[in-house]
Design a protein around this motif. Structure first.
Motif, PDB file in Angstrom:
ATOM      1  N   ALA A 219       0.834  -1.214   0.000  1.00  0.00           N
ATOM      2  CA  ALA A 219       0.000   0.000   0.000  1.00  0.00           C
ATOM      3  C   ALA A 219       0.858   1.248   0.000  1.00  0.00           C
ATOM      4  CB  ALA A 219      -0.919  -0.006   1.215  1.00  0.00           C
ATOM      5  N   SER A 220       2.123   1.121   0.379  1.00  0.00           N
ATOM      6  CA  SER A 220       3.030   2.267   0.408  1.00  0.00           C
ATOM      7  C   SER A 220       4.449   1.769   0.203  1.00  0.00           C
ATOM      8  CB  SER A 220       2.917   3.013   1.743  1.00  0.00           C
ATOM      9  OG  SER A 220       3.232   2.129   2.813  1.00  0.00           O
ATOM     10  N   SER A 221       5.343   2.676  -0.117  1.00  0.00           N
ATOM     11  CA  SER A 221       6.744   2.315  -0.299  1.00  0.00           C
ATOM     12  C   SER A 221       7.597   3.111   0.670  1.00  0.00           C
ATOM     13  CB  SER A 221       7.195   2.582  -1.739  1.00  0.00           C
ATOM     14  OG  SER A 221       7.027   3.952  -2.058  1.00  0.00           O
ATOM     15  N   PHE A 222       8.756   2.543   1.012  1.00  0.00           N
ATOM     16  CA  PHE A 222       9.663   3.182   1.956  1.00  0.00           C
ATOM     17  C   PHE A 222      11.081   3.126   1.398  1.00  0.00           C
ATOM     18  CE2 PHE A 222       6.153   1.325   4.339  1.00  0.00           C
ATOM     19  CZ  PHE A 222       5.725   2.389   5.122  1.00  0.00           C
ATOM     20  N   PRO A 223      11.868   4.160   1.634  1.00  0.00           N
ATOM     21  CA  PRO A 223      13.246   4.164   1.125  1.00  0.00           C
ATOM     22  C   PRO A 223      14.152   3.160   1.829  1.00  0.00           C
ATOM     23  CG  PRO A 223      12.862   6.101   2.509  1.00  0.00           C
ATOM     24  CD  PRO A 223      11.528   5.432   2.316  1.00  0.00           C
ATOM     25  N   GLN A 224      13.798   2.787   3.056  1.00  0.00           N
ATOM     26  CA  GLN A 224      14.613   1.859   3.832  1.00  0.00           C
ATOM     27  C   GLN A 224      13.782   0.634   4.203  1.00  0.00           C
ATOM     28  OE1 GLN A 224      17.876   2.596   4.987  1.00  0.00           O
ATOM     29  NE2 GLN A 224      17.974   4.608   4.030  1.00  0.00           N
ATOM     30  N   THR A 225      14.422  -0.554   4.132  1.00  0.00           N
ATOM     31  CA  THR A 225      13.702  -1.750   4.571  1.00  0.00           C
ATOM     32  C   THR A 225      13.613  -1.753   6.091  1.00  0.00           C
ATOM     33  OG1 THR A 225      15.755  -3.023   4.499  1.00  0.00           O
ATOM     34  CG2 THR A 225      14.341  -3.120   2.562  1.00  0.00           C
ATOM     35  N   GLY A 226      14.731  -1.487   6.773  1.00  0.00           N
ATOM     36  CA  GLY A 226      14.724  -1.337   8.223  1.00  0.00           C
ATOM     37  C   GLY A 226      14.365  -2.604   8.984  1.00  0.00           C
ATOM     38  N   LYS A 227      15.282  -3.083   9.837  1.00  0.00           N
ATOM     39  CA  LYS A 227      15.007  -4.268  10.638  1.00  0.00           C
ATOM     40  C   LYS A 227      13.822  -4.058  11.557  1.00  0.00           C
ATOM     41  CE  LYS A 227      17.179  -7.532  13.836  1.00  0.00           C
ATOM     42  NZ  LYS A 227      18.415  -7.889  14.568  1.00  0.00           N
ATOM     43  N   HIS A 228      13.666  -2.824  12.038  1.00  0.00           N
ATOM     44  CA  HIS A 228      12.577  -2.511  12.961  1.00  0.00           C
ATOM     45  C   HIS A 228      11.429  -1.782  12.268  1.00  0.00           C
ATOM     46  CE1 HIS A 228      15.002  -3.915  16.296  1.00  0.00           C
ATOM     47  NE2 HIS A 228      15.997  -3.165  15.865  1.00  0.00           N
ATOM     48  N   GLY A 229      11.426  -1.815  10.942  1.00  0.00           N
ATOM     49  CA  GLY A 229      10.346  -1.193  10.200  1.00  0.00           C
ATOM     50  C   GLY A 229      10.509   0.313  10.101  1.00  0.00           C
TER      51      GLY A 229
END
Length: 315
Positions: A219-229
């Motif tokens: 539903a959305s995109s993020f620049p970082q995958t991030g272990k903690h979201g």
């Protein structure tokens, strides 16, 4: 005379016992070994190890699925999911915490093999000084491929190849069946709620399985995958307007009951305007299973729950 005979007999018995110990030691040294490539290097390990300590709950999840005998696991401050609760019993060595192994207890136990990795990643060198140590961590960016490799490696050490073949075949079939259902299910967002705050996970991240393997549209995109979201707000979720919300409650997973539950955090006017909320497409996943463990049984159970939710929605 009888005393001299008795002393002679005792000496012979002791000598035989020592000879037996030496033979056993030589047999142990001569036991077949293989060199195994793993997440933290390359290690020579014995085949069919008898005393095994597993520090990573994800690997414990896989070992349990293969019916591999385990001698010890972390028990201090550990909150295993119900299907692994038996390992909290006194018949298993308490190997410390998820982050800090009990080195003294492990050294005294003299295990044939330690399977670390995960939260015990930084303890690898100290553990390797006690016994052959490997890390069978799964790469979230290539989840199914990596999980397959790690499961097969684990099975090869214990002669469980046929069990692994059947287990992985069923797992792949689950993915295929659910992917067919998700094709027309709409967009989704995976949320972790902890301490009243929300984080969302993207494809290629720790909980990206929903997108990468099951085929849900992010539903959305993020620049970082991030272990903690990625930290998100109710406004962000409303703007993304997912058709499905898959939710994990971290506080519940780690046994921290104080504060708001995931349900309470999401029960607000902004979230209630999303398609997911209005269509009752909010699925609360087994948080302890996925957050603490996260092996093949955890993800199989997750797929069962998502599949049932899609069936109820007529997907």
């Amino acid at each position: 005379m009888r005393l001299r005979v008795a002393l002679f007999s005792s000496a012979v018995t002791a000598a035989l016992a020592l000879t037996g110990c030496d033979s056993a030691s030589k047999d142990a040294d001569a036991a077949p070994k293989i060199t195994l490539e793993h997440a933290q290097g390359s290690t020579q390990v014995p085949l069919h190890p008898q005393k095994v300590v597993i520090l990573n709950p994800a690997t414990l999840d896989n070992a349990d699925a293969l019916h591999i005998s385990v001698a010890g696991v972390p028990q201090t401050d550990s909150h295993l999911p119900p299907f692994l609760a038996k390992y909290s019993g006194s018949s298993y060595l308490n190997a410390g915490t998820l982050f800090e192994p009990n080195y003294e207890a492990l050294s005294n136990a003299k295990p044939d093999l330690i399977i670390a990795g995960g939260r015990a990643h930084d303890a690898y060198d100290k553990l390797s000084a006690i016994a052959p140590t490997i890390a069978l961590d799964v790469d979230p960016q290539h989840f199914t491929q990596s999980l397959t490799q790690r499961t097969e490696q684990l099975a090869s050490l214990f002669g469980k190849e046929e069990e692994a073949k059947a287990l992985l075949s069923n797992f792949d079939a689950q993915i295929a069946a659910l992917k067919a259902k998700s094709a027309n299910a709409g967009s989704a967002m995976v949320l972790m709620i902890s301490g009243g705050k929300m984080s969302a996970y993207s494809p290629g991240s720790r909980f990206g399985f929903v997108f990468d393997e099951l085929g849900f549209t992010p539903a959305s995109s993020f620049p970082q995958t991030g272990k903690h979201g990625n930290v998100v707000s109710s406004e962000f979720i409303l703007n993304a307007n997912p058709d499905w919300l898959f939710v994990m409650d971290r506080d519940n997973a780690i046994g921290r009951p104080e504060g708001q539950s995931a349900q309470q955090v999401l029960d607000n006017p902004l979230i209630e305007k999303t398609n997911a909320w209005k269509n009752q497409h909010v699925v609360y996943l087994d948080s302890a299973s996925l957050y603490i463990a996260g092996g093949i049984q955890s993800y199989s159970r997750m797929m069962d729950k998502i599949s049932a939710a899609l069936d109820s929605a007529g997907q």
